[in-house]
Design an enzyme around this catalytic site. Sequence first.
Site, short mmCIF file in Angstrom:
data_model
loop_
_atom_site.label_atom_id
_atom_site.label_comp_id
_atom_site.label_asym_id
_atom_site.label_seq_id
_atom_site.Cartn_x
_atom_site.Cartn_y
_atom_site.Cartn_z
CG ASP A 320 -2.04 -1.04 1.07
OD1 ASP A 320 -2.28 -1.51 -0.05
OD2 ASP A 320 -2.65 -1.38 2.08
N GLY A 327 0.49 8.84 1.36
CA GLY A 327 0.25 10.28 1.40
C GLY A 327 -0.82 10.66 0.40
CE1 TYR A 404 -8.53 -3.92 7.27
CE2 TYR A 404 -8.24 -5.09 5.21
CZ TYR A 404 -8.46 -5.10 6.56
OH TYR A 404 -8.62 -6.29 7.20
CU LIG Z 1 -7.18 -7.32 7.81
#
Ligand SMILES: [Cu+2]
Length: 658
Positions: A320, A327, A404
């Site tokens: 990620d 940022g 997420y």
């Molecule tokens: Cu997880």
Amino acid sequence: MATPTDVTHEIPEHDGASSHKASMPASHPLDPLTVSELEETVAILTREKHLSDRVRTVSINLIEPPKNVVEQYRPGNSFDRKALAVLLDRGQQGAREVTVDLVGKSVGPVKELPSGIQPSIMLDEFAECEQAVRRSPLFHEALRKRGVTDPDLVMVEPWSAGMYGTELPEDQGLRRMRALCFVRSETRDNGYARPADSMVVVVDLYKMEVLRIEEYEPAPLPPESGNWAREYIPNKRTDLKPLEIVQPEGPSFTVEGNLVQWQKWKFRVGFTSREGLVLHTISYLEDGVERPVLYRASICEMVVPYGDPREQYYRKNAFDIGEYGLGMLANSLSLGCDCLGVIYYFDFPLVDSHGKIAPLKNAVCLHEEDFGILWKHTDWRTGQTEVRRSRRLSVSFIATVGNYEYAYYWYFYQDGSIQCEIKLTGIMNTTALAPGEQPLYGTEVAPQLNAPFHQHIFAARLVPCVDGPNNSVYEVNSLGVPTGPSNPHGNAFVAEETLLGTEQSAQRRVNSATARFWRVVNPNKKNRLGRPVGYRLVPGENCPPLVQPDAAVMRRAGFTSNHVWVTPYSPEERFAAGDYPNQHPTGDGLPFWTKANRNVDNTELSLWYVFAHNHVPRPEDWPVMPAAMLGFQFRPDGFFERSAAMDVPPPPPKACCH
Ligand SMILES: [Cu+2]
């Protein structure tokens, strides 16, 4: 992991929130590039013909000045400003790094990246990739086959494609993403409740067109919705009374530009498109002396390997930070929601792939928190009781990475401790189950909905400068002493310290059986007890990687094979998986650099701490996961002569009955 959502918060103007505007000029060599500096960088790149319609801006960040420049800098001095632009040339199908000198107003070295190296995926590419999928007749044909009648309700989620050695010959050299699909039942429905498991759309990001659709055994869409938006939750609890954080005299910190001072702490707040929040030059003031602790601290990489071996899923291993950029995915924080109390916000500018610059308002939140008791003792004989409240300073930001959310907090304490805490929340990625099917590599979290097992693995890069630039790292293991003449009752145990003097010897894992921790010391500075002054790296929740050492993902995620790495400080070695993990053919970063087995004793160091949340999903993690927390602490260990918290005053009499 995966795609960005359009997180567009309205930022209400509240009393009590003040902020650092991204338009303020740079006042220190470590200040991130300002709006006008970024505009100038883009103007110079355009003038020098480095930017055009076919050349996209992947990132532009400050080239941080060398340590000695930072150390010697005094307010009022002039300083260099250099930008590093990473550019993707879609026409030539290549990428380059271009240095821009903002003082000389010129373009410096230009470095073409070797063929096959792909810079991070740009935010705009997610949207363009989705549009390419929606344009494709193959996509519509695949939906028709599956009985999906309204393509507008399909949620297209592009993932980084990685590099696994299984790429088709025709994919070689292409910049690719792989899009998973989910089907909403209406426009605001939670798509993750209904994964369309049986298709993966492979997209060429150079041409922005669909290469093919990989089709798999179809599973029916799960029957239930998993909605979380407020309008879907009719029966909200009603017994919460207001809780307000009030600081009638304002907070106890001061902010000047990006410099924060609080209690005896002093540090600078930075921000990069890749890491998000970065802390610089952290020091602690003792008896009028500024004692350095960390030169730089950030979470520099993360990877989320999923444990589902099926053909359509084994490539789910998003980096990620290195592949997307935290940022770029940072939220604009909202007072009263993301942050409570008297808040100071830092705005930072972001650059899109077209070179457009926009400030991200409220990117970083700074505030104080009451954190329970700091210390307490009652002498039951005399009745004397002393108790101190712990006040901590929190610096944080939150990134939304597709399904997420990752909230990153750095806390400073009055006893000289620093803590890094990451809160994981958001929505789990899902797959579909046939009726009655029990998942082998996941948890059924709702009827016919599988949340696969996965790990969230983070790498922190800490540049220690404990009382000076040259440090060493010791590992401390507590070991029981065999019963014998020196330990006749079998109760003895020792804390054994071992110097990690070379890069190879400094590749270590956590061990709860020996209560293992690491001590970063300055061997050139002794405390009054004759021991080198130090700070202790205290691990929190952790777990080794559960993929096999020969799993293809480990080529790029080799940094996860150890929890601790120590390398000589190098400004070039900043990211645990290297500069360009996206589709990297061989991998890069810590496992490669440390082959040289360089000396790491009594020299300038980078200390890398890798930590994992092993996510075996629960039904209670659905539909939105209550935050799971993990992190580590950096606590003084012989740095001070005694507790640094003794001079914290007792609470005011009206607030305390003692
Ligand atoms: Cu997880």
